[in-house]
Design an enzyme around this catalytic site. Structure first.
Site, mmCIF file in Angstrom:
data_model
loop_
_atom_site.group_PDB
_atom_site.id
_atom_site.type_symbol
_atom_site.label_atom_id
_atom_site.label_comp_id
_atom_site.label_asym_id
_atom_site.label_seq_id
_atom_site.Cartn_x
_atom_site.Cartn_y
_atom_site.Cartn_z
ATOM 1 N N ARG A 63 0.832 -1.219 0.000
ATOM 2 C CA ARG A 63 0.000 0.000 0.000
ATOM 3 C C ARG A 63 0.864 1.266 0.000
ATOM 4 O O ARG A 63 1.934 1.288 0.596
ATOM 5 C CB ARG A 63 -0.969 -0.040 1.195
ATOM 6 C CG ARG A 63 -1.940 -1.199 1.012
ATOM 7 C CD ARG A 63 -3.002 -1.215 2.040
ATOM 8 N NE ARG A 63 -3.861 -0.042 1.968
ATOM 9 C CZ ARG A 63 -4.756 0.266 2.900
ATOM 10 N NH1 ARG A 63 -4.887 -0.503 3.967
ATOM 11 N NH2 ARG A 63 -5.511 1.330 2.769
ATOM 12 N N ASP B 131 -15.327 3.407 2.275
ATOM 13 C CA ASP B 131 -15.216 1.996 2.672
ATOM 14 C C ASP B 131 -16.489 1.204 2.377
ATOM 15 O O ASP B 131 -16.498 -0.027 2.495
ATOM 16 C CB ASP B 131 -14.876 1.884 4.160
ATOM 17 C CG ASP B 131 -13.470 2.400 4.462
ATOM 18 O OD1 ASP B 131 -12.661 2.506 3.521
ATOM 19 O OD2 ASP B 131 -13.183 2.697 5.635
HETATM 20 C C1 S3P Z 1 -9.487 5.777 7.725
HETATM 21 C C2 S3P Z 1 -9.489 6.545 6.586
HETATM 22 C C3 S3P Z 1 -9.826 6.008 5.260
HETATM 23 C C4 S3P Z 1 -10.560 4.682 5.348
HETATM 24 C C5 S3P Z 1 -9.892 3.749 6.318
HETATM 25 C C6 S3P Z 1 -9.870 4.350 7.711
HETATM 26 C C7 S3P Z 1 -9.102 6.401 9.004
HETATM 27 O O1 S3P Z 1 -8.636 5.791 4.546
HETATM 28 O O2 S3P Z 1 -10.640 4.087 4.079
HETATM 29 O O3 S3P Z 1 -10.601 2.526 6.374
HETATM 30 O O4 S3P Z 1 -9.347 5.797 10.070
HETATM 31 O O5 S3P Z 1 -8.565 7.515 8.971
HETATM 32 P P1 S3P Z 1 -7.924 6.952 3.679
HETATM 33 O O6 S3P Z 1 -7.413 7.980 4.602
HETATM 34 O O7 S3P Z 1 -6.835 6.238 2.936
HETATM 35 O O8 S3P Z 1 -9.000 7.469 2.773
#
Ligand code: S3P
Length: 422
Positions: A116, A309
């Site tokens: 990632r 999500d």
């Molecule tokens: C999250 C932010 C989101 C989300 C992840 C949890 C967080 O990701 O998809 O499941 O807890 O800040 P991104 O910041 O990559 O969008």
């Protein structure tokens, strides 16, 4: 119909994003943080284990987690590599904290997290003066972070990502001046709400957040609201299984997270709200969802970060809606726990759906009957849960591979789903 109407009540498990933050912010605050309804999923347990390795005592009582914080500068050099497992939130938020420490640390995790993208945090943290290196030179973990003196910046983030925003804000706690982040659309704001609650000086203006350095953070009592991302599977199940009526209690409905509800309503879903209240600065409600006749919709723009999500389960819903659903501006899906555009399209095609992948989303023509298939999850919890819902309404049985991966965010998922069947 293969599945009888679903009836009953689900109490949504604790929010994953908020559970992670309660441990991290508790660790760098003074005094004890008391957390109830903490999510005991593998991702959040990874966060606990990382902070324990940095000298933080985390007590697990019945129904309560106690984090004995050591203040902004109280973490100690980790005894071992910090293993984040599958968790992007642990990796990115913790990196922001580690950038400002007086020691070197190394972060790694499982096969998925090793692919990632971490450039999105390496770039702004490096602009702040952080010494952060991707050890294999591929902008992924393992990351080696040597704490340095950080300077405050104004970062214009190219992505609407709460993980990026939070990493920069957390590093900003250790900077020599104020730090701001502007994002292209508002992502979830749990860090902002919770950091303020712990005593940080933080202001927001549209999609810009500014934080002042070196606050005195004090331990808090946190009641974690239910996770709307976990509730989403039962919302969808109630909508597609004829005759269903399901009440889902204690759902966090923060407007930066509630896009799934708005989309379901736009598709024609019948959802009733009750018991609206506030839980630690976060809005919460119970909802009752009834089987509804759905129509396709368009999902794009600023709505995307509020339901990022939930797109896998929205793709399943769209297969049961009349007409076309278009999902756009969601290229971020390609860099989640799996490439969720490819996996959803591949699996739904195998089930007979009319679905096409696009550069930044997918197009689904609903109404085709779905049939049994083998479902590749790539151990992505949200893919496994989405297809468990599709399985309620397809011909035959799906063979969902690595089903156990639901324990990342919702260990009791299969029991809760079974409890609604009559
Ligand atoms: C999250 C932010 C989101 C989300 C992840 C949890 C967080 O990701 O998809 O499941 O807890 O800040 P991104 O910041 O990559 O969008």
């Amino acid at each position: 119909m293969k599945t009888n109407a679903l009836k009953g009540e689900i109490i949504t498990p604790g929010d994953k994003s908020i559970s992670h933050r309660s441990i991290m912010f508790g660790a760098i605050s003074e005094g004890t943080t008391e957390i109830s309804n903490f999510l005991q999923g593998a991702d959040c347990l990874s966060t606990i284990s990382c902070f324990r390795k940095m000298g933080i005592e985390v007590e697990e009582k019945k129904d309560l987690i106690l984090v004995h914080g050591k203040g902004l500068h109280g973490l100690s050099a980790p005894s071992d590599i910090l293993d984040v497992g599958n968790s992007g939130t642990t990796t990115r938020l913790m990196s922001g904290i580690l950038a400002g420490q007086s020691f070197t640390s190394c972060i790694t995790g499982d096969e998925s997290i090793q692919t990632r993208p971490m450039k999105r945090i390496i770039t702004p943290l490096s602009m702040m003066g952080a010494d952060i290196i991707s050890e294999r030179g591929n902008d992924c973990v393992p990351l080696r972070i040597t704490g340095t003196n950080l300077k405050g910046i104004h970062y214009n983030s190219p992505v609407a990502s709460a993980q990026v925003k939070s990493a920069v804000l957390l590093a900003g706690l250790y900077a020599d001046g104020k730090t701001s982040v502007t994002e292209p659309a508002l992502s979830r704001n749990h860090s902002e709400l919770m950091l303020k609650g712990f005593g940080a000086e933080l202001t927001t203006d549209n999609t810009t957040v500014t934080i002042m350095p070196n606050p005195k953070l004090t331990g808090q009592k946190i009641v974690v609201p239910g996770d709307i991302s976990s509730a989403a599977y039962f919302i969808a199940a109630a909508l597609i299984v004829p005759g269903s009526e399901v009440t889902i209690k204690n759902i966090g409905i923060n407007p930066t997270r509630d896009g799934i509800l708005r989309v379901c309503e736009a598709m024609g879903a019948k959802i009733e709200y009750s018991n609206r209240h506030d839980s630690g600065g976060e809005p919460v409600a119970d909802i009752t969802v009834s089987y509804s006749s759905l129509t396709g919709t368009k999902i794009c723009g600023d709505l995307i970060p509020t339901l990022i999500d939930e797109i896998p389960i929205i793709a399943i819903l769209s297969c049961f809606a009349k007409g076309t659903t278009v999902i756009a501006d969601a290229a971020e899906l390609k860099v989640k726990e799996s490439n969720r555009i490819d996996l959803m399209v591949q699996n739904l095609k195998a089930m007979g759906a009319d679905i096409t992948a696009t550069e930044d989303g997918m197009i689904i023509n609903g109404g085709r009957p779905l049939h049994s298939a083998t479902i590749e999850t790539k151990k992505d919890h949200r893919i496994a849960m989405s297809f468990s819902i599709a399985n309620l309404c397809c011909e035959g049985e799906l063979n969902i591979l690595h089903k156990d991966c639901v324990n990342i965010s919702y260990p009791e998922f299969y029991q809760d789903l079974a409890s609604l069947k009559q």
